[in-house]
Design a protein around this motif. Sequence first.
Motif, PDB file in Angstrom:
ATOM      1  N   ASN A 178      32.814  39.843  27.154  1.00  0.00           N
ATOM      2  CA  ASN A 178      34.205  40.291  27.297  1.00  0.00           C
ATOM      3  C   ASN A 178      34.740  39.993  28.693  1.00  0.00           C
ATOM      4  OD1 ASN A 178      34.323  41.210  24.737  1.00  0.00           O
ATOM      5  ND2 ASN A 178      34.101  43.384  25.235  1.00  0.00           N
ATOM      6  N   GLY A 179      33.893  40.228  29.695  1.00  0.00           N
ATOM      7  CA  GLY A 179      34.313  40.014  31.082  1.00  0.00           C
ATOM      8  C   GLY A 179      34.721  38.581  31.326  1.00  0.00           C
ATOM      9  N   LEU A 180      34.003  37.641  30.704  1.00  0.00           N
ATOM     10  CA  LEU A 180      34.360  36.232  30.882  1.00  0.00           C
ATOM     11  C   LEU A 180      35.718  35.943  30.258  1.00  0.00           C
ATOM     12  CD1 LEU A 180      30.915  34.539  30.188  1.00  0.00           C
ATOM     13  CD2 LEU A 180      32.058  34.781  32.381  1.00  0.00           C
ATOM     14  N   VAL A 181      35.982  36.563  29.099  1.00  0.00           N
ATOM     15  CA  VAL A 181      37.288  36.366  28.457  1.00  0.00           C
ATOM     16  C   VAL A 181      38.399  36.949  29.343  1.00  0.00           C
ATOM     17  CG1 VAL A 181      38.697  36.926  26.450  1.00  0.00           C
ATOM     18  CG2 VAL A 181      36.306  36.334  26.145  1.00  0.00           C
ATOM     19  N   VAL A 182      38.147  38.150  29.886  1.00  0.00           N
ATOM     20  CA  VAL A 182      39.139  38.802  30.747  1.00  0.00           C
ATOM     21  C   VAL A 182      39.404  37.954  31.993  1.00  0.00           C
ATOM     22  CG1 VAL A 182      39.544  40.802  32.232  1.00  0.00           C
ATOM     23  CG2 VAL A 182      38.645  41.129  29.933  1.00  0.00           C
TER      24      VAL A 182
ATOM     25  N   VAL B 209      46.549  39.994  31.257  1.00  0.00           N
ATOM     26  CA  VAL B 209      45.809  41.152  31.739  1.00  0.00           C
ATOM     27  C   VAL B 209      46.267  42.334  30.903  1.00  0.00           C
ATOM     28  CG1 VAL B 209      45.224  42.562  33.737  1.00  0.00           C
ATOM     29  CG2 VAL B 209      46.092  40.250  34.093  1.00  0.00           C
ATOM     30  N   SER B 210      45.358  43.029  30.260  1.00  0.00           N
ATOM     31  CA  SER B 210      45.778  44.268  29.620  1.00  0.00           C
ATOM     32  C   SER B 210      44.656  45.284  29.736  1.00  0.00           C
ATOM     33  CB  SER B 210      46.186  44.040  28.165  1.00  0.00           C
ATOM     34  OG  SER B 210      45.128  43.446  27.467  1.00  0.00           O
ATOM     35  N   VAL B 211      45.045  46.548  29.873  1.00  0.00           N
ATOM     36  CA  VAL B 211      44.049  47.595  30.080  1.00  0.00           C
ATOM     37  C   VAL B 211      43.813  48.340  28.772  1.00  0.00           C
ATOM     38  CG1 VAL B 211      44.457  47.902  32.533  1.00  0.00           C
ATOM     39  CG2 VAL B 211      45.877  49.125  30.895  1.00  0.00           C
ATOM     40  N   ARG B 253      39.663  31.297  51.032  1.00  0.00           N
ATOM     41  CA  ARG B 253      39.110  30.135  50.326  1.00  0.00           C
ATOM     42  C   ARG B 253      39.196  30.334  48.814  1.00  0.00           C
ATOM     43  NH1 ARG B 253      33.485  28.041  52.308  1.00  0.00           N
ATOM     44  NH2 ARG B 253      33.876  26.786  50.462  1.00  0.00           N
ATOM     45  N   ILE B 254      39.564  29.233  48.125  1.00  0.00           N
ATOM     46  CA  ILE B 254      39.788  29.291  46.681  1.00  0.00           C
ATOM     47  C   ILE B 254      38.524  29.764  45.949  1.00  0.00           C
ATOM     48  CG2 ILE B 254      40.259  27.878  44.652  1.00  0.00           C
ATOM     49  CD1 ILE B 254      42.094  26.210  46.471  1.00  0.00           C
ATOM     50  N   ALA B 255      37.367  29.317  46.432  1.00  0.00           N
ATOM     51  CA  ALA B 255      36.118  29.723  45.788  1.00  0.00           C
ATOM     52  C   ALA B 255      35.962  31.241  45.827  1.00  0.00           C
ATOM     53  CB  ALA B 255      34.938  29.041  46.473  1.00  0.00           C
ATOM     54  N   TRP B 256      36.355  31.845  46.941  1.00  0.00           N
ATOM     55  CA  TRP B 256      36.265  33.308  47.036  1.00  0.00           C
ATOM     56  C   TRP B 256      37.214  33.990  46.071  1.00  0.00           C
ATOM     57  CZ3 TRP B 256      32.417  35.918  48.615  1.00  0.00           C
ATOM     58  CH2 TRP B 256      31.583  35.412  49.632  1.00  0.00           C
ATOM     59  N   ILE B 257      38.446  33.450  45.977  1.00  0.00           N
ATOM     60  CA  ILE B 257      39.417  34.053  45.057  1.00  0.00           C
ATOM     61  C   ILE B 257      38.866  34.018  43.633  1.00  0.00           C
ATOM     62  CG2 ILE B 257      41.776  33.942  44.177  1.00  0.00           C
ATOM     63  CD1 ILE B 257      42.616  32.614  46.761  1.00  0.00           C
ATOM     64  N   LEU B 258      38.270  32.891  43.268  1.00  0.00           N
ATOM     65  CA  LEU B 258      37.686  32.763  41.929  1.00  0.00           C
ATOM     66  C   LEU B 258      36.590  33.796  41.701  1.00  0.00           C
ATOM     67  CD1 LEU B 258      37.213  28.978  41.110  1.00  0.00           C
ATOM     68  CD2 LEU B 258      38.446  30.683  39.782  1.00  0.00           C
ATOM     69  N   ILE B 259      35.722  33.946  42.714  1.00  0.00           N
ATOM     70  CA  ILE B 259      34.615  34.895  42.574  1.00  0.00           C
ATOM     71  C   ILE B 259      35.162  36.315  42.437  1.00  0.00           C
ATOM     72  CG2 ILE B 259      32.659  35.928  43.809  1.00  0.00           C
ATOM     73  CD1 ILE B 259      32.118  33.063  44.922  1.00  0.00           C
ATOM     74  N   ILE B 260      36.190  36.636  43.230  1.00  0.00           N
ATOM     75  CA  ILE B 260      36.800  37.970  43.135  1.00  0.00           C
ATOM     76  C   ILE B 260      37.335  38.201  41.725  1.00  0.00           C
ATOM     77  CG2 ILE B 260      38.728  39.398  43.944  1.00  0.00           C
ATOM     78  CD1 ILE B 260      38.389  37.967  46.694  1.00  0.00           C
ATOM     79  N   LEU B 261      38.075  37.207  41.196  1.00  0.00           N
ATOM     80  CA  LEU B 261      38.687  37.378  39.876  1.00  0.00           C
ATOM     81  C   LEU B 261      37.619  37.563  38.793  1.00  0.00           C
ATOM     82  CD1 LEU B 261      41.594  34.761  40.015  1.00  0.00           C
ATOM     83  CD2 LEU B 261      41.795  37.245  40.120  1.00  0.00           C
ATOM     84  N   GLY B 265      36.859  40.890  36.504  1.00  0.00           N
ATOM     85  CA  GLY B 265      36.816  40.803  35.043  1.00  0.00           C
ATOM     86  C   GLY B 265      35.542  41.406  34.478  1.00  0.00           C
ATOM     87  N   ILE B 266      34.398  41.046  35.047  1.00  0.00           N
ATOM     88  CA  ILE B 266      33.124  41.482  34.471  1.00  0.00           C
ATOM     89  C   ILE B 266      32.850  42.950  34.797  1.00  0.00           C
ATOM     90  CG2 ILE B 266      30.622  41.137  34.565  1.00  0.00           C
ATOM     91  CD1 ILE B 266      31.183  38.148  34.760  1.00  0.00           C
ATOM     92  N   VAL B 267      33.077  43.338  36.060  1.00  0.00           N
ATOM     93  CA  VAL B 267      32.856  44.744  36.430  1.00  0.00           C
ATOM     94  C   VAL B 267      33.832  45.637  35.667  1.00  0.00           C
ATOM     95  CG1 VAL B 267      32.929  46.409  38.321  1.00  0.00           C
ATOM     96  CG2 VAL B 267      31.909  44.158  38.683  1.00  0.00           C
ATOM     97  N   GLY B 268      35.087  45.185  35.571  1.00  0.00           N
ATOM     98  CA  GLY B 268      36.095  45.956  34.825  1.00  0.00           C
ATOM     99  C   GLY B 268      35.707  46.116  33.369  1.00  0.00           C
ATOM    100  N   SER B 269      35.132  45.069  32.775  1.00  0.00           N
ATOM    101  CA  SER B 269      34.715  45.161  31.375  1.00  0.00           C
ATOM    102  C   SER B 269      33.521  46.097  31.216  1.00  0.00           C
ATOM    103  CB  SER B 269      34.343  43.779  30.835  1.00  0.00           C
ATOM    104  OG  SER B 269      35.468  42.965  30.812  1.00  0.00           O
ATOM    105  N   PHE B 270      32.662  46.116  32.244  1.00  0.00           N
ATOM    106  CA  PHE B 270      31.507  47.016  32.209  1.00  0.00           C
ATOM    107  C   PHE B 270      31.970  48.467  32.111  1.00  0.00           C
ATOM    108  CE2 PHE B 270      28.211  49.574  34.342  1.00  0.00           C
ATOM    109  CZ  PHE B 270      27.149  49.283  33.510  1.00  0.00           C
ATOM    110  N   PHE B 271      33.019  48.812  32.889  1.00  0.00           N
ATOM    111  CA  PHE B 271      33.551  50.175  32.845  1.00  0.00           C
ATOM    112  C   PHE B 271      34.607  50.354  31.751  1.00  0.00           C
ATOM    113  CE2 PHE B 271      31.947  49.890  37.249  1.00  0.00           C
ATOM    114  CZ  PHE B 271      31.081  50.968  37.209  1.00  0.00           C
TER     115      PHE B 271
END
Lengths: 261, 276
Positions: A178-182, B209-211, B253-261, B265-271
């Motif tokens: 899911n995280g990858l999709v988000v 983006v939707s919560v 740096r663009i690479a950092w922005i990508l890593i942040i995004l 996404g993944i941490v947000g999905s975990f919670f």
Amino acid sequence: MLIQAILVGLVAMCVTFEWALGTCLASRPIVTGVLIGLVMGDLETGIIVGATLEMVFIGSVTIGAAVPPDVITGGILGTAFAISTGQGAEVALTLAFPIASLYLIVDNAMTLVVMPFFVHKADAYVAQGNLEGMERMHLLGGFVVKSLPRFVVCSLAFYLGTPVMNAVLEAIPEFVSNGLVVAGGFIPALGISLLASMIINKQTAVFFVLGFALCAYLGIPMLGIAVIGACLAVILVVVQPGIVAQTPQLTSEGSFDDDDF
Amino acid sequence: MTTSNASGAHSITKQDLNKVFLRSLTMEYSWNYERQQHMGYCFSMLPIIRRVYDKKEDQIAATQRHMEFFNTTPYISTLILGISAAMEESNSKDADFDASSINSVKAALMSPLAGIGDSLFWGTLRVIATGLGVSLAMEGSILGPLLFLIVFNVPHYIIRWFCLKWGYGFGTSFLSKIEESGLMPKLTMGAAVLGLMVIGAMVPNLVSVSVAGSLGTGDSAQTIQSIIDGIMPSLLPLLVTLGVFELVQHKVRIAWILIILMAVGIVGSFFGIFAV
């Protein structure tokens, strides 16, 4: 069996070259059905199953899962299983479905994690003036991210069979897929920002807000936004050239003020 | 070819346009979330860039221009490529040319053309080809798949070629008129207005983006997303875009922005914060 598995994988890899040949739809199930039929030695069944799967995949397909599976792996493995098990396309699809869903995760991960390496390497090459390097990254990136994984996954899936792949799929925690999709939903914001930052200045920033508001509130499609934008551009630079210097004042009369934060 | 002070070696030839056509076929091969078809676009523009610019630094600047975000229906991407080619040609010959207008024009055209191209190719031509192909293929005939490919691709390749020709022809005649009449600064301003409006409209269209979650219980329960939509539709995509824009402006740096995004996404999905 091993040779057939490799051939199935090769078909999967070769049809992804359609993205380097004009996105000519060679990876659709109706076409891959023919190729798999040839590889498996049953052309007629291949064609019929391919056509059936084409109809299954023509719209937005969600067969019991949250996200639609990968059409290419779904079509190829569906046809391959239909011929190898001797059962119909629908049964074959339920066999192929877990792998096609698994592939969606693989594809997302490859596009999100591996492709940026090629993109930024290409940026670095361009900065050094090595234009050939950029050309290499474009083609190599596509091959490594889109073609090669389909060879590996389709060969492996066909060789190991569905139960093993199903176990792999279940072992991946849901929050990762899911995280990858988000994250895939967020990342276009970066491309948009990079593009906007090349054009935008204090005087013209208001038009970004206007385009956003027209689309978000009124749901005007892109072509409509472009027509309105073109009219505004003509009004500002041709009809009323003097107004250009005072462009920001336009907002005080309009209703887009409240969006500007 | 078109401008008076042109030295022949730096004018775009028919062979160059052929190369652009062939290279445009790879438009989607390196598609990525960040800038989408940008490497395909840049790859297609390189024969033009090598033709019109002599100095290495000019070539680099032009290449970097075309490494920016690009996305449209691949089949008609050549229309924009043709216009870009004409603009790069003018830019190489006219010191007063504002190169930023090249990307403004690209931005202004890509999404509206995608709207037309998607419905024409995906919505219409593909459906016709599928209908014809499937009905034959269901009987086990190889003519079905062949017909599918032919019905879709013959118009596709013809339109792709003519779009390049039209784009380049329109671009050169339009630009030479604009240059003669000294309207270039106005064109630059107009292109920026149009381009930015389209870029603004890309936010609700491309960023999602939707919560998850809801407040209250029973009939009075409201999803958090519907409350946010009540404040402003596409508020979250706008906030994410503005946030990323700030990071870009601060040269993160663009690479950092990508890593942040991705981490969000993944941490947000975990919670369970985000809805898929």
